[in-house]
Design a protein around this motif. Sequence first.
Motif, mmCIF file in Angstrom:
data_model
loop_
_atom_site.group_PDB
_atom_site.id
_atom_site.type_symbol
_atom_site.label_atom_id
_atom_site.label_comp_id
_atom_site.label_asym_id
_atom_site.label_seq_id
_atom_site.Cartn_x
_atom_site.Cartn_y
_atom_site.Cartn_z
ATOM 1 N N LEU A 21 -77.325 -26.365 -40.239
ATOM 2 C CA LEU A 21 -78.487 -26.155 -41.084
ATOM 3 C C LEU A 21 -79.325 -27.423 -41.233
ATOM 4 N N ALA A 22 -78.722 -28.583 -40.955
ATOM 5 C CA ALA A 22 -79.445 -29.846 -41.098
ATOM 6 C C ALA A 22 -80.659 -29.916 -40.182
ATOM 7 N N VAL A 23 -80.640 -29.174 -39.072
ATOM 8 C CA VAL A 23 -81.771 -29.227 -38.148
ATOM 9 C C VAL A 23 -83.026 -28.613 -38.765
ATOM 10 N N LEU A 24 -82.859 -27.762 -39.782
ATOM 11 C CA LEU A 24 -84.012 -27.175 -40.459
ATOM 12 C C LEU A 24 -84.885 -28.260 -41.085
ATOM 13 N N THR A 25 -84.233 -29.261 -41.644
ATOM 14 C CA THR A 25 -84.948 -30.295 -42.378
ATOM 15 C C THR A 25 -85.954 -31.029 -41.496
ATOM 16 N N GLN A 26 -85.643 -31.158 -40.210
ATOM 17 C CA GLN A 26 -86.548 -31.849 -39.301
ATOM 18 C C GLN A 26 -87.858 -31.085 -39.121
ATOM 19 N N HIS A 27 -87.796 -29.763 -39.232
ATOM 20 C CA HIS A 27 -88.969 -28.944 -38.942
ATOM 21 C C HIS A 27 -89.844 -28.688 -40.159
ATOM 22 N N LEU A 28 -89.260 -28.712 -41.348
ATOM 23 C CA LEU A 28 -90.038 -28.369 -42.541
ATOM 24 C C LEU A 28 -89.685 -29.306 -43.698
ATOM 25 N N PRO A 29 -90.267 -30.523 -43.730
ATOM 26 C CA PRO A 29 -90.011 -31.438 -44.842
ATOM 27 C C PRO A 29 -90.592 -30.886 -46.148
ATOM 28 N N LEU A 30 -89.744 -30.775 -47.162
ATOM 29 C CA LEU A 30 -90.159 -30.158 -48.423
ATOM 30 C C LEU A 30 -89.952 -31.096 -49.602
ATOM 31 N N GLN A 31 -90.872 -31.032 -50.553
ATOM 32 C CA GLN A 31 -90.680 -31.658 -51.848
ATOM 33 C C GLN A 31 -90.832 -30.567 -52.901
ATOM 34 N N LEU A 32 -89.808 -30.424 -53.739
ATOM 35 C CA LEU A 32 -89.783 -29.386 -54.765
ATOM 36 C C LEU A 32 -90.005 -29.990 -56.146
ATOM 37 N N LEU A 33 -90.934 -29.387 -56.906
ATOM 38 C CA LEU A 33 -91.189 -29.802 -58.280
ATOM 39 C C LEU A 33 -91.072 -28.584 -59.183
ATOM 40 N N THR A 34 -90.154 -28.643 -60.136
ATOM 41 C CA THR A 34 -89.914 -27.542 -61.059
ATOM 42 C C THR A 34 -89.940 -28.085 -62.488
ATOM 43 N N PRO A 35 -89.959 -27.200 -63.493
ATOM 44 C CA PRO A 35 -89.904 -27.688 -64.881
ATOM 45 C C PRO A 35 -88.658 -28.528 -65.164
ATOM 46 N N GLU A 36 -87.626 -28.386 -64.350
ATOM 47 C CA GLU A 36 -86.390 -29.159 -64.546
ATOM 48 C C GLU A 36 -86.359 -30.431 -63.709
ATOM 49 N N SER A 37 -87.483 -30.797 -63.081
ATOM 50 C CA SER A 37 -87.517 -31.951 -62.183
ATOM 51 C C SER A 37 -87.177 -33.260 -62.878
#
Length: 359
Positions: free
Chosen positions: A105-121
């Motif tokens: 599953l680590a190969v997914l990270t190379q294709h779609l870099p994500l930053q998540l911001l939620t109320p609990e951030s």
Amino acid sequence: MSLTRLVIHQLRNISSADLTFNPKINMIVGANGSGKTSILEAIYFLGLGRSFRSHLTNRVISYDHKAFTLYAEINKRNINIPIGLQKSQNGETLLKINGSHANKLAVLTQHLPLQLLTPESYTLVSGAPKNRRAFLDWGVFYHDPLFYHNWTRIKRLLKQRNAALKQCKTYNELQVWDNELCLLSDEISAQRQAYFDLLIPLINITIADFLPEFSITSKFFCGWDKKNKSLQDYLTDNFYRDKQLGYTSAGPQKADVRFKINGLPVADVLSRGQLKLFVYALRLAQGLFLNSFNNKQCVFLIDDFSSELDQVKQQLLAKHILKSDAQVFITVIEKDSIETLFGQERTVFHVEHGKITVE
């Protein structure tokens, strides 16, 4: 890089959806419980292979179904990359990237870099060191191609060492693991420090805009006090303590990033709303760094955009988001609350009881 299409089957209350996204701003509007956050969750799965809401797959799969399936198309330098992911109730995961099966599953990270911001951030800075370590390692992963290999080897060595601690009687029995562990620990600490030193100027600029009333200092802690003694000396001196604890108490697995105001942790000084702004500044700085230094484009997922932010702070956040030139997915209860902040280059999705329509 942008996520151009997303197909969802049997994820939470979304039984079926086929969505085409805007390369810039995507607003997802709906009441609480409508399913709007589930769209962000689906995207998160395609970027990291896991949920940010639950570690139990059976809670993510729609009721009375055996699996959920996601299909996405990512535009990367005008090349279309298809990604398919299926997770079953029995724990089985199927992953295909560009038509070929993938085992990690680590190969997914190379294709779609994500930053998540939620109320609990805010827990990034108020929570355990592992949260800040994960924040730092996200950036090092993209910045240094050797980092992931080094970190996986360190995790394997630590697992072996911790198991051996329960069996061995003298420190000499651990030497075979510690020789390599110390070498890799110095390497990975240098990788983290190098990235952190490059990131800090961007962080400082963003924080100064978001929280100009505070002077915030940032420092990387490698996981042991390098000024006093080497990791090898720590491991030797702490052998009996570690044996009693059952785990290794010093090393890169204990690394942290420490943010302070007048010598106090920021979590002890800032309000919850200010902490949220502070974390937004950190995440935005990382996204800008990825774009500027690594020639990659970060995708931002922002859940409940207007939560705990007044109109002035919302305008400030929107300004930085637009400046990042990134693809953004924003969930809100009512679009009127933020509609004027992002201009006309946007697509609005309405979600009601898991059904999604495009405005």
